[in-house]
Design a protein around this motif. Structure first.
Motif, short mmCIF file in Angstrom:
data_model
loop_
_atom_site.label_atom_id
_atom_site.label_comp_id
_atom_site.label_asym_id
_atom_site.label_seq_id
_atom_site.Cartn_x
_atom_site.Cartn_y
_atom_site.Cartn_z
N ASN A 167 0.82 -1.21 0.00
CA ASN A 167 0.00 0.00 0.00
C ASN A 167 0.86 1.26 0.00
OD1 ASN A 167 -2.40 -1.38 -0.11
ND2 ASN A 167 -2.78 -1.28 2.08
N GLU A 168 2.11 1.15 0.39
CA GLU A 168 2.99 2.32 0.36
C GLU A 168 3.25 2.80 -1.06
OE1 GLU A 168 6.46 1.23 2.58
OE2 GLU A 168 5.44 1.50 4.51
N ARG A 169 2.99 1.96 -2.05
CA ARG A 169 3.13 2.35 -3.45
C ARG A 169 2.02 3.32 -3.87
NH1 ARG A 169 4.27 -3.17 -6.92
NH2 ARG A 169 6.07 -3.92 -5.75
N LEU A 170 0.91 3.29 -3.15
CA LEU A 170 -0.28 4.03 -3.55
C LEU A 170 -0.40 5.35 -2.80
CD1 LEU A 170 -2.73 1.00 -3.41
CD2 LEU A 170 -1.60 1.94 -5.43
N GLU A 171 -1.11 6.28 -3.43
CA GLU A 171 -1.37 7.56 -2.79
C GLU A 171 -2.33 7.36 -1.63
OE1 GLU A 171 -2.81 10.39 -5.64
OE2 GLU A 171 -1.20 9.89 -7.06
N LYS A 172 -2.02 7.98 -0.51
CA LYS A 172 -2.90 7.89 0.65
C LYS A 172 -4.28 8.42 0.30
CE LYS A 172 0.65 7.98 4.21
NZ LYS A 172 0.92 6.63 4.00
N GLY A 173 -5.30 7.77 0.84
CA GLY A 173 -6.67 8.19 0.62
C GLY A 173 -7.30 7.67 -0.67
N THR A 174 -6.55 6.87 -1.45
CA THR A 174 -7.09 6.37 -2.72
C THR A 174 -7.40 4.88 -2.65
OG1 THR A 174 -4.90 5.91 -3.67
CG2 THR A 174 -5.84 8.11 -4.05
N TYR A 175 -7.13 4.24 -1.55
CA TYR A 175 -7.34 2.80 -1.42
C TYR A 175 -7.93 2.50 -0.05
CZ TYR A 175 -3.13 3.00 1.42
OH TYR A 175 -2.22 3.32 2.39
N TYR A 176 -8.37 1.27 0.11
CA TYR A 176 -9.01 0.86 1.35
C TYR A 176 -8.43 -0.48 1.79
CZ TYR A 176 -12.23 4.25 -0.55
OH TYR A 176 -12.75 5.38 -1.10
N ASP A 177 -8.17 -0.59 3.07
CA ASP A 177 -7.84 -1.90 3.62
C ASP A 177 -9.15 -2.68 3.69
OD1 ASP A 177 -5.11 -1.36 4.04
OD2 ASP A 177 -5.57 -0.34 5.92
N ILE A 178 -9.05 -3.97 3.54
CA ILE A 178 -10.27 -4.77 3.60
C ILE A 178 -10.51 -5.25 5.02
CG2 ILE A 178 -10.07 -5.45 1.19
CD1 ILE A 178 -9.27 -8.25 2.25
N ASN A 179 -11.77 -5.52 5.32
CA ASN A 179 -12.09 -6.05 6.64
C ASN A 179 -12.07 -7.58 6.60
OD1 ASN A 179 -14.66 -6.96 5.69
ND2 ASN A 179 -15.50 -4.90 6.00
N THR A 180 -12.26 -8.18 7.73
CA THR A 180 -12.20 -9.64 7.85
C THR A 180 -13.27 -10.32 7.00
OG1 THR A 180 -11.34 -9.42 10.08
CG2 THR A 180 -12.22 -11.56 9.50
N LEU A 181 -14.46 -9.75 6.96
CA LEU A 181 -15.54 -10.33 6.16
C LEU A 181 -15.17 -10.35 4.68
CD1 LEU A 181 -18.44 -11.44 5.96
CD2 LEU A 181 -19.22 -9.07 5.80
N GLU A 182 -14.63 -9.23 4.17
CA GLU A 182 -14.23 -9.20 2.76
C GLU A 182 -13.10 -10.18 2.49
OE1 GLU A 182 -14.96 -4.78 1.00
OE2 GLU A 182 -13.54 -4.91 2.66
N ARG A 183 -12.12 -10.25 3.39
CA ARG A 183 -11.02 -11.20 3.22
C ARG A 183 -11.55 -12.63 3.17
NH1 ARG A 183 -7.99 -11.96 8.02
NH2 ARG A 183 -9.10 -13.89 8.09
N ASP A 184 -12.45 -12.97 4.07
CA ASP A 184 -13.01 -14.32 4.09
C ASP A 184 -13.80 -14.62 2.82
OD1 ASP A 184 -11.84 -14.68 6.56
OD2 ASP A 184 -13.71 -14.44 7.70
N ARG A 185 -14.55 -13.63 2.31
CA ARG A 185 -15.29 -13.83 1.05
C ARG A 185 -14.33 -14.07 -0.11
NH1 ARG A 185 -19.62 -9.72 -0.60
NH2 ARG A 185 -20.07 -11.38 -2.09
N ILE A 186 -13.22 -13.34 -0.14
CA ILE A 186 -12.22 -13.52 -1.20
C ILE A 186 -11.62 -14.91 -1.12
CG2 ILE A 186 -9.94 -12.77 -1.99
CD1 ILE A 186 -10.85 -9.89 -1.18
N ILE A 187 -11.23 -15.33 0.06
CA ILE A 187 -10.64 -16.66 0.25
C ILE A 187 -11.64 -17.74 -0.16
CG2 ILE A 187 -9.86 -18.28 2.02
CD1 ILE A 187 -8.37 -15.84 3.28
N ASN A 188 -12.89 -17.59 0.25
CA ASN A 188 -13.91 -18.57 -0.14
C ASN A 188 -14.16 -18.57 -1.64
OD1 ASN A 188 -14.36 -19.69 2.39
ND2 ASN A 188 -15.87 -18.13 2.94
N TYR A 189 -14.08 -17.41 -2.27
CA TYR A 189 -14.21 -17.34 -3.73
C TYR A 189 -13.15 -18.22 -4.40
CZ TYR A 189 -13.65 -15.59 -8.48
OH TYR A 189 -13.51 -15.52 -9.83
N PHE A 190 -11.91 -18.10 -3.95
CA PHE A 190 -10.83 -18.89 -4.56
C PHE A 190 -10.93 -20.37 -4.21
CE2 PHE A 190 -8.99 -14.68 -5.12
CZ PHE A 190 -8.62 -14.77 -6.44
N LYS A 191 -11.37 -20.68 -3.02
CA LYS A 191 -11.56 -22.09 -2.66
C LYS A 191 -12.67 -22.71 -3.49
CE LYS A 191 -10.08 -22.15 2.17
NZ LYS A 191 -10.54 -22.27 3.58
N ASN A 192 -13.78 -22.01 -3.63
CA ASN A 192 -14.95 -22.56 -4.30
C ASN A 192 -14.86 -22.53 -5.82
OD1 ASN A 192 -16.12 -23.02 -1.80
ND2 ASN A 192 -17.16 -21.05 -1.79
#
Length: 141
Positions: A8-33
């Protein structure tokens, strides 16, 4: 001790978002499924890239210096909304960034740095995934 890059240090501050646990889990489940990735493959970037590359059905050879929007066109997205969000999976499971396609395009030179980056995975939320490699191949579903 292994020193890991904070991508994230590559990106301009205020232009990106850290993801929360729910989003991370949905992403992981997407790749598993959808791509049959194991928990182990999802926890090691090298293995993740290797397994994902084998599991993505489509491949195009491209110039590795393409703009982000041209990569989207290359994988069959002819119309896009620049305000839609995507996820950049730098390293799993800890370094996932959420940003608008507009920022992906605007900051592409900071995001994609071949050959320093072996590969980059971009997920268009739960619809399309693609892996860009530093040797000019794009794998996608």
């Amino acid at each position: 001790m292994i020193v890991r890059e904070n991508y994230n240090e590559r990106l301009e501050k205020g232009t990106y978002y850290d993801i929360n646990t729910l989003e991370r889990d949905r992403i992981i489940n997407y790749f598993k499924n959808n791509h049959s990735l194991s928990t182990q493959a999802l926890s090691k970037s090298d293995e993740f890239y290797s397994v994902l590359r084998r599991n993505l059905a489509n491949k195009n050879e491209v110039n590795p210096d393409l703009d982000a929007i041209l990569y989207l066109d290359c994988i069959g997205l002819s119309t896009i909304n620049l305000n839609d969000y995507i996820f950049i999976l730098w390293e799993l499971p800890d370094q996932i960034t959420k940003l608008k396609i507009r920022e992906l395009h605007r900051q592409w030179e900071e995001i994609w740095c071949p050959p320093a980056d072996d590969g980059l995975v971009i997920l268009i939320p739960y619809k399309k995934c693609f892996l860009i490699t530093d040797y000019g191949s794009v794998y996608y579903d």
